[in-house]
Motif scaffolding. Structure first.
Motif, PDB file in Angstrom:
ATOM      1  N   LEU A  34      -8.701   0.162  -4.804  1.00  0.00           N
ATOM      2  CA  LEU A  34      -9.273   0.729  -6.026  1.00  0.00           C
ATOM      3  C   LEU A  34      -9.187   2.250  -6.078  1.00  0.00           C
ATOM      4  O   LEU A  34      -9.306   2.837  -7.148  1.00  0.00           O
ATOM      5  CB  LEU A  34     -10.716   0.268  -6.190  1.00  0.00           C
TER       6      LEU A  34
ATOM      7  N   TYR B  10     -12.345  -5.921  -8.557  1.00  0.00           N
ATOM      8  CA  TYR B  10     -13.778  -5.803  -8.817  1.00  0.00           C
ATOM      9  C   TYR B  10     -14.478  -7.155  -8.731  1.00  0.00           C
ATOM     10  O   TYR B  10     -15.568  -7.270  -8.173  1.00  0.00           O
ATOM     11  CB  TYR B  10     -14.039  -5.177 -10.188  1.00  0.00           C
TER      12      TYR B  10
ATOM     13  N   CYS C  31     -14.731  -8.095  -5.159  1.00  0.00           N
ATOM     14  CA  CYS C  31     -15.769  -7.288  -4.514  1.00  0.00           C
ATOM     15  C   CYS C  31     -17.145  -7.886  -4.800  1.00  0.00           C
ATOM     16  O   CYS C  31     -17.996  -7.956  -3.918  1.00  0.00           O
ATOM     17  CB  CYS C  31     -15.687  -5.858  -5.008  1.00  0.00           C
TER      18      CYS C  31
ATOM     19  N   GLU D 110     -22.146  -3.785  -7.749  1.00  0.00           N
ATOM     20  CA  GLU D 110     -22.101  -2.840  -8.857  1.00  0.00           C
ATOM     21  C   GLU D 110     -22.195  -1.402  -8.355  1.00  0.00           C
ATOM     22  O   GLU D 110     -21.489  -0.515  -8.830  1.00  0.00           O
ATOM     23  CB  GLU D 110     -23.237  -3.129  -9.837  1.00  0.00           C
TER      24      GLU D 110
ATOM     25  N   ALA E   5     -18.917  -0.528  -6.793  1.00  0.00           N
ATOM     26  CA  ALA E   5     -17.885  -0.357  -7.818  1.00  0.00           C
ATOM     27  C   ALA E   5     -18.097   0.923  -8.609  1.00  0.00           C
ATOM     28  O   ALA E   5     -17.134   1.575  -9.009  1.00  0.00           O
ATOM     29  CB  ALA E   5     -17.872  -1.561  -8.754  1.00  0.00           C
TER      30      ALA E   5
END
Length: 78
Positions: free
Chosen positions: A38, A52, A55, A66, A69
Protein backbone atom coordinates in the motif's frame (compact mmCIF):
# COMPACT_ATOMS: atom_id res chain seq x y z
CA UNK A 1 2.52 -5.03 -24.83
CA UNK A 2 4.38 -7.32 -22.47
CA UNK A 3 4.48 -4.58 -19.83
CA UNK A 4 0.68 -4.17 -19.71
CA UNK A 5 0.15 -7.89 -19.14
CA UNK A 6 2.97 -8.24 -16.61
CA UNK A 7 1.91 -5.47 -14.21
CA UNK A 8 -1.36 -7.11 -13.00
CA UNK A 9 0.55 -10.33 -12.39
CA UNK A 10 2.96 -8.51 -10.07
CA UNK A 11 0.11 -7.17 -7.91
CA UNK A 12 -1.70 -10.50 -8.00
CA UNK A 13 1.42 -12.32 -6.83
CA UNK A 14 1.93 -9.89 -3.94
CA UNK A 15 -1.69 -10.22 -2.81
CA UNK A 16 -1.51 -14.01 -3.13
CA UNK A 17 1.65 -14.06 -1.02
CA UNK A 18 -0.17 -12.07 1.68
CA UNK A 19 -3.11 -14.49 1.48
CA UNK A 20 -0.72 -17.42 1.95
CA UNK A 21 0.74 -15.74 5.03
CA UNK A 22 -2.75 -15.29 6.41
CA UNK A 23 -3.60 -18.92 5.70
CA UNK A 24 -0.42 -19.93 7.56
CA UNK A 25 -1.63 -17.88 10.56
CA UNK A 26 1.13 -15.30 10.07
CA UNK A 27 -1.10 -12.25 10.49
CA UNK A 28 1.74 -9.84 11.26
CA UNK A 29 3.64 -10.94 8.16
CA UNK A 30 0.47 -10.56 6.10
CA UNK A 31 -0.20 -7.07 7.44
CA UNK A 32 3.43 -6.03 6.91
CA UNK A 33 3.34 -7.30 3.30
CA UNK A 34 0.11 -5.39 2.70
CA UNK A 35 1.60 -2.29 4.34
CA UNK A 36 4.55 -2.45 1.96
CA UNK A 37 2.21 -2.92 -1.00
CA UNK A 38 0.00 0.00 0.00
CA UNK A 39 2.97 2.34 0.33
CA UNK A 40 3.53 2.05 -3.42
CA UNK A 41 1.60 4.87 -5.12
CA UNK A 42 1.45 2.93 -8.40
CA UNK A 43 -0.79 0.17 -7.07
CA UNK A 44 -3.99 0.21 -9.13
CA UNK A 45 -7.26 0.85 -7.31
CA UNK A 46 -8.52 -2.72 -7.72
CA UNK A 47 -5.47 -4.20 -6.01
CA UNK A 48 -5.42 -1.44 -3.39
CA UNK A 49 -9.04 -2.25 -2.44
CA UNK A 50 -8.22 -5.95 -2.25
CA UNK A 51 -5.28 -5.14 0.02
CA UNK A 52 -7.48 -3.06 2.34
CA UNK A 53 -10.10 -5.82 2.52
CA UNK A 54 -7.42 -8.40 3.24
CA UNK A 55 -5.98 -6.14 5.94
CA UNK A 56 -9.43 -6.04 7.53
CA UNK A 57 -9.61 -9.82 7.35
CA UNK A 58 -6.15 -10.21 8.89
CA UNK A 59 -7.09 -8.27 12.00
CA UNK A 60 -9.66 -9.43 14.51
CA UNK A 61 -10.84 -5.89 15.07
CA UNK A 62 -12.20 -3.74 12.24
CA UNK A 63 -11.25 -0.61 14.18
CA UNK A 64 -7.63 -1.74 14.24
CA UNK A 65 -7.76 -2.36 10.48
CA UNK A 66 -9.24 1.08 9.94
CA UNK A 67 -6.53 2.73 12.03
CA UNK A 68 -3.82 0.85 10.14
CA UNK A 69 -5.40 1.76 6.81
CA UNK A 70 -5.83 5.42 7.72
CA UNK A 71 -2.07 5.73 7.98
CA UNK A 72 -1.79 4.47 4.40
CA UNK A 73 -4.19 6.90 2.73
CA UNK A 74 -2.62 9.82 0.94
CA UNK A 75 -5.22 12.59 0.90
CA UNK A 76 -3.03 15.02 -1.01
CA UNK A 77 -4.86 14.39 -4.28
CA UNK A 78 -8.27 15.49 -2.91
Amino acid sequence: MLLSTTIPIIWRDKINAAIEMLNDRDTEGCINALHTLLLNPRVPDYWRIRAYVLCGKATNDWYEAEVRASHQIDLSFF
